[in-house]
Design an enzyme around this catalytic site. Structure first.
Site, PDB file in Angstrom:
ATOM      1  N   LEU A  39     -41.299  16.283 122.970  1.00 25.70           N
ATOM      2  CA  LEU A  39     -41.312  15.565 121.573  1.00 25.70           C
ATOM      3  C   LEU A  39     -40.621  14.547 121.508  1.00 25.70           C
ATOM      4  O   LEU A  39     -40.880  13.853 120.579  1.00 25.70           O
ATOM      5  CB  LEU A  39     -41.968  16.554 120.736  1.00 25.70           C
ATOM      6  CG  LEU A  39     -43.450  17.166 120.864  1.00 25.70           C
ATOM      7  CD1 LEU A  39     -43.341  18.163 119.752  1.00 25.70           C
ATOM      8  CD2 LEU A  39     -44.370  16.426 120.995  1.00 25.70           C
ATOM      9  N   ASN A  49     -34.873  19.585 125.266  1.00 24.97           N
ATOM     10  CA  ASN A  49     -33.631  18.289 125.691  1.00 24.97           C
ATOM     11  C   ASN A  49     -33.550  17.321 124.618  1.00 24.97           C
ATOM     12  O   ASN A  49     -33.847  16.208 124.912  1.00 24.97           O
ATOM     13  CB  ASN A  49     -33.965  18.092 126.983  1.00 24.97           C
ATOM     14  CG  ASN A  49     -35.310  17.460 127.284  1.00 24.97           C
ATOM     15  OD1 ASN A  49     -36.353  17.485 126.518  1.00 24.97           O
ATOM     16  ND2 ASN A  49     -35.393  16.494 128.241  1.00 24.97           N
ATOM     17  N   ASP A  74     -45.860  18.376 131.178  1.00 25.19           N
ATOM     18  CA  ASP A  74     -44.286  17.769 131.256  1.00 25.19           C
ATOM     19  C   ASP A  74     -44.476  16.427 130.781  1.00 25.19           C
ATOM     20  O   ASP A  74     -43.989  15.306 131.380  1.00 25.19           O
ATOM     21  CB  ASP A  74     -43.975  17.809 132.796  1.00 25.19           C
ATOM     22  CG  ASP A  74     -42.568  17.404 132.967  1.00 25.19           C
ATOM     23  OD1 ASP A  74     -41.890  17.363 131.758  1.00 25.19           O
ATOM     24  OD2 ASP A  74     -42.158  17.350 133.758  1.00 25.19           O
ATOM     25  N   HIS A  90     -41.239   7.828 127.654  1.00 26.21           N
ATOM     26  CA  HIS A  90     -39.905   6.966 127.739  1.00 26.21           C
ATOM     27  C   HIS A  90     -40.342   5.597 127.272  1.00 26.21           C
ATOM     28  O   HIS A  90     -41.141   5.107 127.542  1.00 26.21           O
ATOM     29  CB  HIS A  90     -39.529   6.875 129.194  1.00 26.21           C
ATOM     30  CG  HIS A  90     -38.693   8.015 129.542  1.00 26.21           C
ATOM     31  ND1 HIS A  90     -37.688   8.531 129.068  1.00 26.21           N
ATOM     32  CD2 HIS A  90     -39.188   9.054 130.374  1.00 26.21           C
ATOM     33  CE1 HIS A  90     -37.270   9.767 129.762  1.00 26.21           C
ATOM     34  NE2 HIS A  90     -38.090   9.900 130.315  1.00 26.21           N
TER      35      HIS A  90
END
Lengths: 309, 422
Positions: free
Chosen positions: B53, B84, B297, B301
C-alpha cells in the site's frame, strides 16, 4: 528501416544489402576527397554512456564522410552524472536537432528502449548495450570475413570460432546471430563459467576446449577480451590459468591453418587472450576490421537516415 | 436491510442473501424484495495476503486510501499491507498508523504486516511481540522485498513468532545467487544479456525454511512461488507434515518471460516472470492444493520508476483489480476446477493463514463481507485503474469476470462497478 538496435531486426537480404553498401561506400575512404554529400544537413549525436574512444571515433568519421554534422556527448561526464534520465537527455538532444542518436550504454536493452518508448522520433543506432548486442561490430566482422574469403554474398559454410569471455560479450551475441544468418557455422569456446550452455539456443555450437575447437579447423578465429568491468565476483581462478587455457599463443597458435583469419574486436590485451605472435601475424585482420568498421557504419547511417527510396 | 435476490453461490445453489446492519442474517430464499442479481455470483469478499500500500513513505505510488479503492474495485474486503514502507513497519506505532489509515478509508479491512527484522535488514528481530500486542494485532510478519536469508535469524524468528500465534511469510530469494539479477535465468536471459535469476535461488530457500519450520514446529508461509521446482518442494514439505502454506500471484499464473524481449519494464517483477512450463506447474499446484492462495503482490510504482531503461526500473506490478479474473481464467474457464476452490484461494484460505476473522465465509450471523461478480462479462484491462500507479502488465488484455458489487461490513464499497467515495 529506422533503427538498428539488434541483429534480430535484419533478415539475410537486408544484412547482405548493408554489406554490399559498405563495400561501395568504403571506396570513398581511399579517394583523395573522402566525402559524400548523402547526409548533408543532418545531425548525428554520439551518446556514449561508456567510454569507448575507438567506436565513437569510428561513428564520428563515418558520419562526417557522409557530410552529417556530428556531436559527441560523453554522458559519463555530463548532466547525466547529476541524475538526468536517458529520456530527458535524448529528448534534449533531439530538441537540439539530432536526427539520429548513436548510443552506447552499460545496460542491456537501453538502445531498444530508446527506439521503442516513444521518447524521440529520430533514428537509434546501437553502438553496444550492456552484454546484449553490438550490431555494427558484427557487420564489420562479417564484411571482413566476406572480403578475405571472397565468399560471394553470404558466408555459407564458413566456420567461425569465437573464443573467450562469451557471457559478458555483446560482440559474441551479435556475431552469433548475424554470422549464422549469413550461413556461417559458429562455434563458441570458453570456460564453463563464461560460456553457459544456454548460448546453444542462439544457433551455435559450444566448446569448452580451445584445442578441440581448433582441431575442427575453423576458417576464422575471433578472440574476445575478458570484460572485468562487467564481472561480479570470480569466474576463473587466475589470469595465469585463464591465459594458459584460453590464450591464442604457443601450440594453439601453431594449430591455425595457413588461411585462418584472426580477428579481435579490440582493445587487445596482448599477452593475455592473444599473443604478440598472433596479433602481428599476417593472418591477423584486426586493422581491416577497423577500416571496415568505418564503411559499415557509413552504410548503416545511410540506410537509416537517407532512406532506401 | 438489503436483500440480494437470486444470487449464485459457489456451491451452485441459487438463493437470496439478506444483510441487516453489518451482518448476514439469512442465506436462503425470502419473500422480501431487494436487489435483483440475475447471473451474479455471491462469494465471500476476497482477502489479499500480499499488498503493497506504499504508505507511509511512498504516497506518490499508492496510499492506503487509493489502495483500498483499488482493492474494493477488485472485490477485496481485506488487504494485508506489506511492511516495506518508509519508515518500515517494524514498530507498533507504524502498524497502528497503517491500521488507522485503513479505518479512515473505511472501504475494506487493512491488516498491517510487521517486518521480521529491523529495517528489513535481515539481522536483528523487529518489535515482533509489541506489534502483535498492539492495537493492530499483527498476525503476519514478513520482510517481503527482501529474503530473511540468514538461517539463524530465520530460525529464531520462526521460533519467536510461533509463540505469538503468528506466521512468517517468506520472500524466498537467496541473495548471493541473485545479485544484480534482472529476469529468469535461461536461454532468453542469455540472449538478452540480462543477468539471470536462477530458480534454485528460490527453491533452496523454500527447502531450507521448510526444514527449519519442521525443526521448531512453526508455521511458515511462502510468498509468490514462481517455479515448477518450488511447487515440488512445497508438495514434498506438505507430504512430510510440515506446516507450510504457499502463494502464487496472478501474473506468475499467466505471464511468461517471453514478454521481457520487449525490454519494457512493465514486465519487470521480483520474483521474475518464468517459463510456460512453470506457469503450468503453478496452475496445477493451485488446483491440487499444493499452493493455497492467490496473493496479488500488488506493487504500485510511479511512472518515473518504469519509464526508463530495464535495468534502471523498479520491480513490481499492480494486481488488485484483475486478480479475480485471472483466478477465474485459471480455475473456471480452463474447466480445471470450480468456484469452491476459487473461494478458497481468493478468500477463505488467505483469511485463515492471516488469522483474520469475519472474512472468508458467507454465513448467518457473520459480518457481511462479500463480493458479487458477473462471471460472464468480458472486459479489456486498462492501465489506469483506481490505483495511483499504472504499471499493469495485463493492460490491453481481454479477461472474463467483472466485480459488480463489493460489500464491506454490510455497506457497499462498490456498487454497480463504482467505488464509493470514502
Amino acid at each position: 528501416m529506422k533503427h538498428l538496435t539488434s541483429i534480430r531486426e535484419l533478415d539475410t537480404g537486408s544484412a547482405i544489402a548493408i554489406l554490399d553498401n559498405a563495400d561501395e561506400l568504403g571506396a570513398v575512404n581511399s579517394r583523395e576527397v573522402k566525402k559524400l554529400p548523402a547526409l548533408r544537413g543532418k545531425t548525428v549525436v554520439n551518446l556514449f554512456y561508456e567510454n569507448s574512444t575507438r567506436t565513437r571515433i569510428s561513428f564520428e568519421i563515418a558520419a562526417k564522410r557522409l557530410s552529417a554534422d556530428v556531436i559527441n556527448f560523453a554522458a559519463a561526464t555530463s548532466s547525466v552524472s547529476k541524475g538526468e534520465s536517458l529520456k530527458d537527455t535524448a529528448q534534449t538532444l533531439e530538441a537540439l536537432g539530432a536526427d539520429a542518436i548513436v548510443i552506447r550504454h552499460p545496460m542491456s536493452g537501453a538502445a531498444q528502449t530508446l527506439a521503442t518508448k516513444g521518447w524521440i522520433s529520430g533514428s537509434v543506432v546501437n553502438a553496444g548495450d550492456g552484454s546484449h548486442e553490438h550490431p555494427t561490430q558484427a557487420l564489420l566482422d562479417a564484411l571482413t570475413i566476406r572480403q578475405i574469403k571472397k565468399s560471394g554474398d553470404d558466408l555459407a559454410g564458413i566456420k567461425v570460432l569465437i573464443v573467450g569471455d562469451i557471457q559478458h560479450s555483446r560482440v559474441a551475441r551479435s556475431n552469433v546471430l548475424l554470422l549464422s544468418l549469413l550461413g556461417a557455422e559458429v562455434t563458441l569456446a570458453g570456460p564453463e563459467t563464461l560460456l553457459p550452455k544456454t548460448f546453444a539456443a542462439m544457433g551455435c555450437k559450444i566448446s569448452h576446449s580451445f584445442e578441440e575447437a581448433l582441431a575442427e579447423k575453423p576458417d576464422v578465429v575471433m578472440m574476445l577480451r575478458v570484460q572485468r568491468e562487467r564481472m561480479q565476483g570470480t569466474f576463473f581462478p587466475s589470469e595465469r590459468e585463464y591465459a594458459a587455457k584460453w590464450s591464442l599463443s604457443g601450440e594453439r597458435f601453431k594449430m591455425l591453418g595457413n588461411q585462418t583469419i584472426i580477428l579481435h574486436p579490440g582493445p587487445m590485451n596482448r599477452g593475455f587472450e592473444i599473443s604478440n605472435e598472433a596479433a602481428d601475424d599476417p593472418r591477423s585482420a584486426v586493422l581491416t576490421q577497423v577500416r571496415n568498421g568505418l564503411s559499415v557504419r557509413m552504410a548503416v547511417l545511410y540506410k537509416l537516415m537517407a532512406g532506401e527510396g | 436491510m438489503q436483500v440480494f435476490k437470486g444470487v449464485l453461490l459457489a456451491s451452485g445453489e441459487t438463493t437470496d442473501i439478506t444483510v441487516e446492519g453489518s451482518q448476514v442474517t439469512k442465506v436462503g430464499k425470502t419473500t422480501e424484495s431487494g436487489l435483483d442479481c440475475p447471473g451474479l455470483m455471491a462469494l465471500p469478499g476476497f482477502v489479499d495476503l500480499h499488498t503493497h500500500l506504499r504508505q507511509p513513505g511512498y504516497e506518490a505510488s499508492e496510499t492506503v486510501l487509493s489502495g483500498s479503492r483499488s482493492g474494493a474495485a477488485g472485490g477485496y474486503t481485506a488487504l494485508f499491507a506489506m511492511a516495506n514502507s518508509d519508515p518500515v513497519a517494524d514498530t507498533a506505532s507504524v502498524v497502528e498508523q497503517v491500521m488507522k489509515l485503513g479505518e479512515e478509508a473505511g472501504l475494506l479491512e487493512v491488516r498491517p504486516i510487521g517486518a521480521v527484522t529491523k529495517g528489513l535488514a535481515g539481522t536483528e528481530l523487529s518489535a515482533l511481540g509489541l506489534m502483535a500486542n498492539s492495537k493492530a494485532k499483527v498476525k503476519v510478519f514478513s520482510d517481503d522485498g527482501h529474503c530473511v536469508h540468514d538461517p539463524l535469524v530465520m530460525q529464531r524468528a520462526l521460533t519467536y513468532v510461533k509463540g505469538l500465534g503468528a506466521v512468517i511469510a517468506q520472500h524466498a530469494q537467496e541473495p548471493r545467487l541473485t545479485e544484480g539479477s534482472q529476469m529468469n535465468s535461461g536461454e532468453l536471459s542469455t540472449e538478452l544479456g540480462l543477468k539471470g535469476w536462477p530458480s534454485v535461488a528460490e527453491e533452496s530457500i523454500i527447502a531450507r525454511d521448510a526444514l527449519l519450520a519442521e525443526q521448531v514446529g512453526a508455521r511458515l508461509h511462502i510468498c509468490h512461488l514462481t517455479t515448477a521446482g518450488a511447487v515440488d518442494v512445497v508438495r514434498w514439505a506438505k507430504a512430510r507434515g510440515i506446516q507450510i502454506t504457499a502463494e502464487v500471484t496472478p501474473h506468475h499464473l499467466m505471464l511468461t518471460e517471453d514478454l521481457v524481449r520487449s525490454y519494457d519494464p512493465v514486465y519487470k517483477v521480483n520474483p521474475p516472470l518464468r517459463r510456460t512450463e512453470d506457469t503450468l506447474a503453478l496452475r496445477e499446484g493451485l488446483i491440487d492444493g499444493t499452493i493455497d492462495i492467490i496473493g496479488t503482490d500488488h506493487a504500485p510504482h510511479s511512472s518515473e520508476k518504469k519509464d526508463c531503461e530495464w535495468e534502471q526500473a523498479a520491480f513490481g506490478m499492480v494486481g488488485l483489480e484483475h486478480a479475480a479474473s485471472v483466478a477465474q481464467e485459471v480455475l473456471i474457464e480452463s474447466g480445471a476446477s470450480d468456484w469452491k476452490r476459487f473461494t478458497e484461494v481468493m478468500s477463505s484460505k488467505p483469511a485463515e493463514i492471516g488469522s483474520l476473522e469475519g472474512h472468508g465465509t458467507i454465513a448467518e450471523g457473520q459480518p457481511a463481507n462479500l463480493v458479487l461478480l458477473d462471471p460472464a462479462a468480458s472486459r479489456t484491462v486498462t492501465a489506469v485503474t483506481h490505483s495511483l500507479s499504472h504499471n499493469n502488465p495485463f493492460a490491453g488484455r481481454e479477461l472474463k469476470g467483472r466485480v459488480v458489487h463489493t460489500v464491506f461490513r454490510g455497506k457497499f464499497s462498490v456498487k454497480d462497478g463504482k467505488v464509493k467515495n470514502a
